[in-house]
Motif scaffolding. Structure first.
Motif, mmCIF file in Angstrom:
data_model
loop_
_atom_site.group_PDB
_atom_site.id
_atom_site.type_symbol
_atom_site.label_atom_id
_atom_site.label_comp_id
_atom_site.label_asym_id
_atom_site.label_seq_id
_atom_site.Cartn_x
_atom_site.Cartn_y
_atom_site.Cartn_z
ATOM 1 N N VAL A 19 -21.648 60.386 -42.858
ATOM 2 C CA VAL A 19 -20.285 59.990 -43.203
ATOM 3 C C VAL A 19 -20.092 59.978 -44.721
ATOM 4 C CG1 VAL A 19 -18.542 58.179 -42.968
ATOM 5 C CG2 VAL A 19 -20.037 58.719 -41.034
ATOM 6 N N HIS A 37 -25.146 58.457 -53.714
ATOM 7 C CA HIS A 37 -26.555 58.321 -53.426
ATOM 8 C C HIS A 37 -26.797 59.029 -52.104
ATOM 9 C CE1 HIS A 37 -30.280 56.323 -52.237
ATOM 10 N NE2 HIS A 37 -29.722 56.286 -51.059
ATOM 11 N N SER A 39 -29.712 60.235 -48.914
ATOM 12 C CA SER A 39 -31.001 60.408 -48.227
ATOM 13 C C SER A 39 -30.673 60.548 -46.745
ATOM 14 C CB SER A 39 -31.922 59.213 -48.469
ATOM 15 O OG SER A 39 -31.521 58.120 -47.669
ATOM 16 N N ALA A 46 -24.535 64.683 -30.800
ATOM 17 C CA ALA A 46 -23.424 65.383 -30.171
ATOM 18 C C ALA A 46 -22.165 65.246 -31.027
ATOM 19 C CB ALA A 46 -23.180 64.820 -28.774
ATOM 20 N N ARG A 100 -28.866 66.980 -37.247
ATOM 21 C CA ARG A 100 -28.411 65.992 -38.238
ATOM 22 C C ARG A 100 -28.760 66.404 -39.667
ATOM 23 N NH1 ARG A 100 -27.746 60.282 -38.376
ATOM 24 N NH2 ARG A 100 -28.346 60.139 -36.195
ATOM 25 N N VAL A 125 -28.275 50.866 -53.606
ATOM 26 C CA VAL A 125 -27.391 49.861 -54.174
ATOM 27 C C VAL A 125 -28.008 48.477 -53.949
ATOM 28 C CG1 VAL A 125 -25.922 49.367 -52.175
ATOM 29 C CG2 VAL A 125 -24.937 49.313 -54.439
ATOM 30 N N ASP A 295 -21.087 53.841 -39.968
ATOM 31 C CA ASP A 295 -21.895 52.777 -39.377
ATOM 32 C C ASP A 295 -21.868 51.493 -40.196
ATOM 33 O OD1 ASP A 295 -22.561 54.611 -37.466
ATOM 34 O OD2 ASP A 295 -24.725 54.257 -37.581
ATOM 35 N N GLY A 307 -20.719 57.671 -32.527
ATOM 36 C CA GLY A 307 -20.949 56.984 -33.798
ATOM 37 C C GLY A 307 -20.532 57.818 -34.997
ATOM 38 N N MET A 308 -21.103 59.004 -35.092
ATOM 39 C CA MET A 308 -20.767 59.890 -36.198
ATOM 40 C C MET A 308 -19.326 60.381 -36.083
ATOM 41 S SD MET A 308 -22.170 63.758 -36.673
ATOM 42 C CE MET A 308 -21.966 64.052 -34.936
HETATM 43 C C1 LIG Z 1 -30.577 57.657 -31.138
HETATM 44 C C2 LIG Z 1 -29.203 57.886 -31.704
HETATM 45 C C3 LIG Z 1 -28.412 58.892 -31.206
HETATM 46 C C4 LIG Z 1 -27.145 59.116 -31.709
HETATM 47 N N1 LIG Z 1 -26.374 60.103 -31.164
HETATM 48 C C5 LIG Z 1 -25.129 60.308 -31.619
HETATM 49 C C6 LIG Z 1 -24.324 61.346 -31.061
HETATM 50 O O1 LIG Z 1 -24.739 62.067 -30.155
HETATM 51 N N2 LIG Z 1 -23.064 61.527 -31.553
HETATM 52 C C7 LIG Z 1 -22.563 60.744 -32.552
HETATM 53 O O2 LIG Z 1 -21.411 60.952 -32.939
HETATM 54 N N3 LIG Z 1 -23.305 59.761 -33.094
HETATM 55 C C8 LIG Z 1 -24.572 59.523 -32.659
HETATM 56 N N4 LIG Z 1 -25.333 58.538 -33.212
HETATM 57 C C9 LIG Z 1 -24.743 57.700 -34.268
HETATM 58 C C10 LIG Z 1 -24.879 58.355 -35.634
HETATM 59 O O3 LIG Z 1 -26.220 58.588 -35.914
HETATM 60 C C11 LIG Z 1 -24.280 57.452 -36.693
HETATM 61 O O4 LIG Z 1 -23.032 56.980 -36.293
HETATM 62 C C12 LIG Z 1 -24.128 58.193 -38.021
HETATM 63 O O5 LIG Z 1 -25.378 58.580 -38.513
HETATM 64 C C13 LIG Z 1 -23.429 57.299 -39.020
HETATM 65 O O6 LIG Z 1 -23.406 57.910 -40.269
HETATM 66 P P1 LIG Z 1 -23.359 57.055 -41.579
HETATM 67 O O7 LIG Z 1 -23.304 58.041 -42.675
HETATM 68 O O8 LIG Z 1 -22.314 56.008 -41.464
HETATM 69 O O9 LIG Z 1 -24.746 56.264 -41.591
HETATM 70 P P2 LIG Z 1 -26.209 56.868 -41.768
HETATM 71 O O10 LIG Z 1 -26.282 58.202 -41.142
HETATM 72 O O11 LIG Z 1 -27.129 55.806 -41.306
HETATM 73 O O12 LIG Z 1 -26.359 57.069 -43.327
HETATM 74 C C14 LIG Z 1 -26.424 55.978 -44.210
HETATM 75 C C15 LIG Z 1 -26.956 56.459 -45.537
HETATM 76 O O13 LIG Z 1 -26.936 55.392 -46.479
HETATM 77 C C16 LIG Z 1 -28.170 55.329 -47.169
HETATM 78 N N5 LIG Z 1 -28.396 53.944 -47.605
HETATM 79 C C17 LIG Z 1 -28.842 52.908 -46.866
HETATM 80 N N6 LIG Z 1 -28.945 51.815 -47.627
HETATM 81 C C18 LIG Z 1 -28.546 52.149 -48.877
HETATM 82 C C19 LIG Z 1 -28.406 51.439 -50.098
HETATM 83 N N7 LIG Z 1 -28.726 50.150 -50.196
HETATM 84 N N8 LIG Z 1 -27.964 52.108 -51.173
HETATM 85 C C20 LIG Z 1 -27.612 53.394 -51.089
HETATM 86 N N9 LIG Z 1 -27.725 54.119 -49.963
HETATM 87 C C21 LIG Z 1 -28.183 53.506 -48.870
HETATM 88 C C22 LIG Z 1 -29.179 55.815 -46.155
HETATM 89 O O14 LIG Z 1 -30.324 56.280 -46.803
HETATM 90 C C23 LIG Z 1 -28.408 56.931 -45.461
HETATM 91 O O15 LIG Z 1 -28.506 58.127 -46.124
HETATM 92 C C24 LIG Z 1 -26.628 58.301 -32.734
HETATM 93 C C25 LIG Z 1 -27.432 57.291 -33.250
HETATM 94 C C26 LIG Z 1 -28.695 57.075 -32.745
HETATM 95 C C27 LIG Z 1 -29.530 55.956 -33.306
#
Ligand SMILES: Cc1cc2nc3c(=O)[nH]c(=O)nc-3n(C[C@H](O)[C@H](O)[C@H](O)COP(=O)(O)OP(=O)(O)OC[C@H]3O[C@@H](n4cnc5c(N)ncnc54)[C@H](O)[C@@H]3O)c2cc1C
Ligand SMILES: *[C@@H]1O[C@H](CO)[C@@H](O)[C@H](O)[C@H]1NC(C)=O
Length: 452
Positions: A19, A37, A39, A46, A100, A125, A295, A307-308
């Motif tokens: 995201v 930032h 990682s 999906a 991913r 952060v 998330d 979620g994504m």
């Molecule tokens: C087993 C599993 C299966 C899934 N399957 C699906 C699916 O099929 N379809 C779907 O839509 N969603 C799915 N999801 C959900 C999906 O993975 C998440 O909703 C999505 O990754 C959210 O993206 P995000 O960028 O919000 O968070 P994240 O992908 O968790 O990214 C967060 C980022 O922030 C960074 N970060 C963390 N702390 C700090 C900090 N203090 N300072 C700076 N950076 C930091 C992390 O390193 C990371 O890069 C699944 C999740 C799981 C666990």
């Protein structure tokens, strides 16, 4: 750390996951300064309509779509090795397996190309002072890096968000976090000897076992990523290689052969057992200074595959509010920004809360519903009417995965359809009873005659 001259509006995106990286592209498209930032962690997942629409909105769909593997339905593996399939949509709609890591990298590459974007990896952060816009990062040498006068802070740092934690200290914020008592582990199903997929690659595979389940999604390298979801007690009861093999032989006999016994044992014991939780909070923003997305704002269990998709859709909603309130290519005023962020919380929270709840419910549907006669009857009923009146009755899965109907509205419509379905069931039973009585009545004289 971000010293690009040019725009007078500085956005700091924290978190370079799915995201956060897409958020960066959205804001870079607005020609606004950026800092981020990044990682990541790696599994396939999906991607469905909401996510694809968000990619289109940022103009990055061309990069991602060629990497997708469409899955048109569920492929259900029964205990005796037999199977059946259920299409996701009656009009052939598909959800898509996406890598991913690959998607994250592609999004970051696009973001990086923007002249105004500066990516900063390996910093985390620590603190945010939302009022002054000062953010304290720490790098891997434990050195502090301070970024000041951010005009807008976007927290996209995932389920354990530090930005959210900072908001919790500086705002009156409702917050809940709930673990379900189940864990997951990922396994790998390699390609066959001839280099092909071991199973049909255009389905999402499910082994529903009532109280737990296993699923598999295809990868571009012709392997499958298999995910086993089970109560943590069940994980704890599998201690030895033999325990594991016996459990798989009894529960997933067809999968054991395809994964291979050695690889199964290796992956199962080596790979981490992940926890699963729901996070809800309200509000998502701090005045005209900060907002959390993805998330960080709404972690959900993965059973609806949203979620994504929901996190990506957050960006569509935010972007629409920017377009609505700020003329193009001008930085928003503080007042405009305040309006945008409070409207964002207002519309988004009910939808995020709804999909968090639906995701939890869908675990039961996936692990037992898909083989439950009442569920199958409802699916038949809804498919029948949906085909004839596509807008009147829409199956929940279709609303969630193949439309942008707000999640909260989808949930309401589903509840209404539940009432209709219950009426249909009652009518069916009444009809059967009436028919039985009529038949009985018709035969009564004959029966009487025979008895006499
Ligand atoms: C087993 C599993 C299966 C899934 N399957 C699906 C699916 O099929 N379809 C779907 O839509 N969603 C799915 N999801 C959900 C999906 O993975 C998440 O909703 C999505 O990754 C959210 O993206 P995000 O960028 O919000 O968070 P994240 O992908 O968790 O990214 C967060 C980022 O922030 C960074 N970060 C963390 N702390 C700090 C900090 N203090 N300072 C700076 N950076 C930091 C992390 O390193 C990371 O890069 C699944 C999740 C799981 C666990
Ligand atoms: C928090 O929850 C309470 C009780 O449900 C509710 O009245 C309130 O509006 C919620 N939101 C905020 C931001 O306080």
């Amino acid at each position: 750390m971000v010293e690009t001259a040019c725009s007078n509006f500085k956005v700091v995106v924290i978190g370079g996951g799915l995201v956060g990286s897409l958020a960066t592209v959205y804001f870079a498209n607005k020609d606004i300064r950026q800092d981020k930032h990044a990682s990541g962690r790696s599994i396939n997942l999906a991607l469905s309509t909401r996510g694809i629409e968000a990619l289109k909105g940022a103009g990055v769909d061309d990069e991602i779509i060629p990497t997708l593997i469409p899955m048109k339905g569920r492929y259900i593996h029964a205990l005796d090795g037999s199977f059946n399939t259920q299409n996701y949509g009656i009009f052939g709609q598909c959800i898509n397996s996406v890598d991913r890591k690959l998607m994250n990298e592609k999004l970051l590459t696009v973001a990086e190309k923007h002249a105004l974007v500066k990516l900063n990896f390996e910093v985390g952060v620590e603190r945010c002072d939302f009022e002054s816009g000062e953010i304290t990062f720490v790098n891997n040498k434990k050195e502090k890096i301070i970024v000041s006068d951010a005009d807008l802070i976007i927290g996209a740092d995932g389920a354990f968000s530090k930005v959210r934690q900072q908001l919790l200290r500086q705002l009156t914020m409702n917050f809940s976090q709930e673990y379900i008592g189940h864990l997951y582990v990922e396994l790998n199903m390699p390609p066959t000897k001839s280099g092909d997929y071991a199973m049909d690659s255009n389905h999402l595979h499910i082994w529903p076992r009532e109280t737990f389940m296993m699923i598999a999604l295809p990868n571009l390298d012709k392997s499958f990523t298999v995910t086993l979801f089970m109560p943590k007690e069940k994980f704890a009861s599998i201690k030895t290689h033999q325990d594991l093999l016996t459990f798989f032989d009894v529960t997933f006999p067809d999968a054991v052969t395809l994964i291979g016994r050695d690889l199964l044992v290796e992956d199962y014991f080596k790979n981490p057992k992940g926890t699963l939780m729901t996070v809800k909070c309200d509000p998502y923003h701090y005045k005209n200074k900060a907002v959390i997305v993805g998330d960080a704002a709404h972690a959900m269990v993965p059973f609806y595959g949203q979620g994504m998709n929901c996190g990506f859709e957050d960006l569509i909603v935010l972007n629409e509010l920017f377009s609505e309130h700020v003329p193009s290519n001008r930085a928003p005023t503080e007042e405009e920004l305040g309006t945008i962020l409070s409207k964002y919380t207002e519309t988004r929270k009910k939808d995020a809360h709804a999909i968090c709840d639906l995701a939890k419910q869908n675990y039961i549907e996936m692990r037992s519903g898909v083989i439950n006669p009442k569920y199958l009857l409802r699916k038949k009923f809804e498919d029948f009417w949906h085909r004839r009146f596509p807008d009147l009755i829409v199956p929940l899965y279709t609303m969630v995965s193949f439309s942008r109907i707000p999640y909260s509205e989808a949930l309401q419509r589903y509840e209404k359809q539940t009432t209709w379905f219950e009426w249909y069931l009652k009518a069916r039973i009444t009809f059967k009873v009436v028919l039985a009585l009529a038949v009985a009545k018709a035969f009564m004289p004959l029966v009487k005659k025979l008895i006499q």
